[in-house]
Design a protein around this motif. Sequence first.
Motif, PDB file in Angstrom:
ATOM      1  N   UNK A  21     -10.194  82.104  96.821  1.00  0.00           N
ATOM      2  CA  UNK A  21      -9.800  80.884  97.625  1.00  0.00           C
ATOM      3  C   UNK A  21     -10.498  80.732  98.932  1.00  0.00           C
ATOM      4  N   UNK A  22     -10.772  81.869  99.426  1.00  0.00           N
ATOM      5  CA  UNK A  22     -11.506  81.886 100.704  1.00  0.00           C
ATOM      6  C   UNK A  22     -13.094  81.374 100.471  1.00  0.00           C
ATOM      7  N   UNK A 397     -11.117  83.843  89.731  1.00  0.00           N
ATOM      8  CA  UNK A 397     -11.593  82.894  89.537  1.00  0.00           C
ATOM      9  C   UNK A 397     -10.753  81.841  88.969  1.00  0.00           C
ATOM     10  N   UNK A 398     -10.201  82.062  87.815  1.00  0.00           N
ATOM     11  CA  UNK A 398      -9.435  81.497  86.949  1.00  0.00           C
ATOM     12  C   UNK A 398      -8.192  80.754  87.616  1.00  0.00           C
ATOM     13  N   UNK A 399      -7.352  81.653  88.418  1.00  0.00           N
ATOM     14  CA  UNK A 399      -6.321  81.092  89.139  1.00  0.00           C
ATOM     15  C   UNK A 399      -6.877  80.198  90.179  1.00  0.00           C
ATOM     16  N   UNK A 400      -7.770  80.430  91.112  1.00  0.00           N
ATOM     17  CA  UNK A 400      -8.440  79.955  92.306  1.00  0.00           C
ATOM     18  C   UNK A 400      -8.706  78.389  91.589  1.00  0.00           C
ATOM     19  N   UNK A 401      -9.140  78.273  90.475  1.00  0.00           N
ATOM     20  CA  UNK A 401      -9.781  77.090  89.769  1.00  0.00           C
ATOM     21  C   UNK A 401      -8.484  76.138  89.754  1.00  0.00           C
ATOM     22  N   UNK A 412     -16.354  75.033  94.450  1.00  0.00           N
ATOM     23  CA  UNK A 412     -16.438  76.215  93.247  1.00  0.00           C
ATOM     24  C   UNK A 412     -16.278  77.591  93.772  1.00  0.00           C
ATOM     25  N   UNK A 413     -16.094  78.523  93.117  1.00  0.00           N
ATOM     26  CA  UNK A 413     -15.727  79.971  93.533  1.00  0.00           C
ATOM     27  C   UNK A 413     -17.201  80.416  93.955  1.00  0.00           C
ATOM     28  N   UNK A 414     -17.249  81.217  94.973  1.00  0.00           N
ATOM     29  CA  UNK A 414     -18.399  81.929  95.570  1.00  0.00           C
ATOM     30  C   UNK A 414     -18.198  83.549  95.336  1.00  0.00           C
ATOM     31  N   UNK A 419     -23.735  87.111  99.310  1.00  0.00           N
ATOM     32  CA  UNK A 419     -23.599  86.906 100.808  1.00  0.00           C
ATOM     33  C   UNK A 419     -22.149  86.581 101.154  1.00  0.00           C
ATOM     34  N   UNK A 420     -21.246  86.244 100.342  1.00  0.00           N
ATOM     35  CA  UNK A 420     -19.827  86.301 100.419  1.00  0.00           C
ATOM     36  C   UNK A 420     -19.048  87.503 100.506  1.00  0.00           C
TER      37      UNK A 420
END
Length: 443
Positions: A21-22, A397-401, A412-414, A419-420
């Motif tokens: 999410x961040x 990523x699935x729950x974040x989407x 979009x997820x990173x 770098x993240x």
Amino acid sequence: MDLNVLIVGGGIHGVGLLHDLATRKIHGIHLVEKNKIASGTSSRSTKLVHGGLRYLEHINQWSLVKEALKERSLLLKLLNGVVKPLPFVLPNFHGDKRPPWMIRLGLFFYDLLAGDCGLPAATKISKDEIIHYAPYLNTKKIESEMISAFLYYDAQMLDDVIAKLVVEASVKLGASYEENSEVTQVNKIEGGFRVTIKSSNQERTLTTKYIINAAGAWCNENLLKWGMIPNIPCLLNLGTHIIFRPEAVKNGTVENSFATLIQEPDGRIVFFIPWFDKWLFGTTESILTSRPSQIKYPEEDKQYLMHTATEVLNLTDAEQNISEIFCGVRCMPLNNKTKFSKLNSNWIDNPYESPFYLNKLDKNISGLSRETVIDEPISGLFCIYGGKYTTYRAVGEKIGSLLSKKLKMGTLSGTHIKENWFIQELINEKPEIFKTSSDLRQI
């Protein structure tokens, strides 16, 4: 609303979602952990990042294996040094449940599903080679009973380091978290929830649009405590591990030895793995019938592993060279959804004696799927059940989407972008995060 998303539970799934999410630049996300980050199962694993070779025996789990192998490849690239390639030898003895042709076929599909992952393909090896790669194996058994042997690759991780790294990277991206705090009350309100958080110093109330219950074995306990009826019953699966001192192996050293996958007569699998300057041996699959916070390894689990050690390994004074025994609790969701219209007060006081925690199973635990189950017992509150450590990022990523769509915000997820992760910055600023790493220069 004070928050967009409140995450309850600081294991790998909780911190993984916080990170996702961040990276999407969603503001107002916070995580609450009752103890310390990765203080539960996420620091008591077999330390492997792997696809799960034995899951190929179940056709319905092939998609999970493929996803896990994809994540293995990504984590090797993102977290070089925290996740490292680990060679395995796989001996095949007379009487093993899985004959050589099945092992060879399984390894073929394992490599096929992995694609171009950067690890060597599996190969057949000789008796001399397996004795060289795994000098701790029982040489007499190798010479008299082994009918084939294979070499393949998976990966090894610093599980607790990954969880701590993930949560600190999340903070750098604008998220927040707190430890030693407990969500004691959750009440549904218009547009979200009112939540009470209790820590050692204070008790405070805040509001949030969404709640993610990522407490693992404690997931259904949380729901009951909050006055909610779970949909998904669980089995708590206990994995016991033994750590042996280096002198337990007379021939060969930890740094020059490969890991071994050992097939048990009952079809289960255990690993003997070099782990820093010691040996990690496990895991078991027994059913936990007590609270997951009050566990001690079952004596029968220890005896199960020690029996295998006597049969297959050549250890010196094995009992005296035990350094540590630790347990991890896996939350295994079951398919038979429960349907209760009323909450029984006894379940709140004794959640592990409720219908939402089963203490027996009619089939082998090994046959249960390791796929993650996401459930929404009431609108806006999601529970994460089960799953493999290796696939935590994909689950996040699935729950974040899903949350991004519901909130109508975020990019979009990173989490797949190096770098993240801020690895070098965190090495300089918070070297204690990497305290279980033997050499920070490798990271």
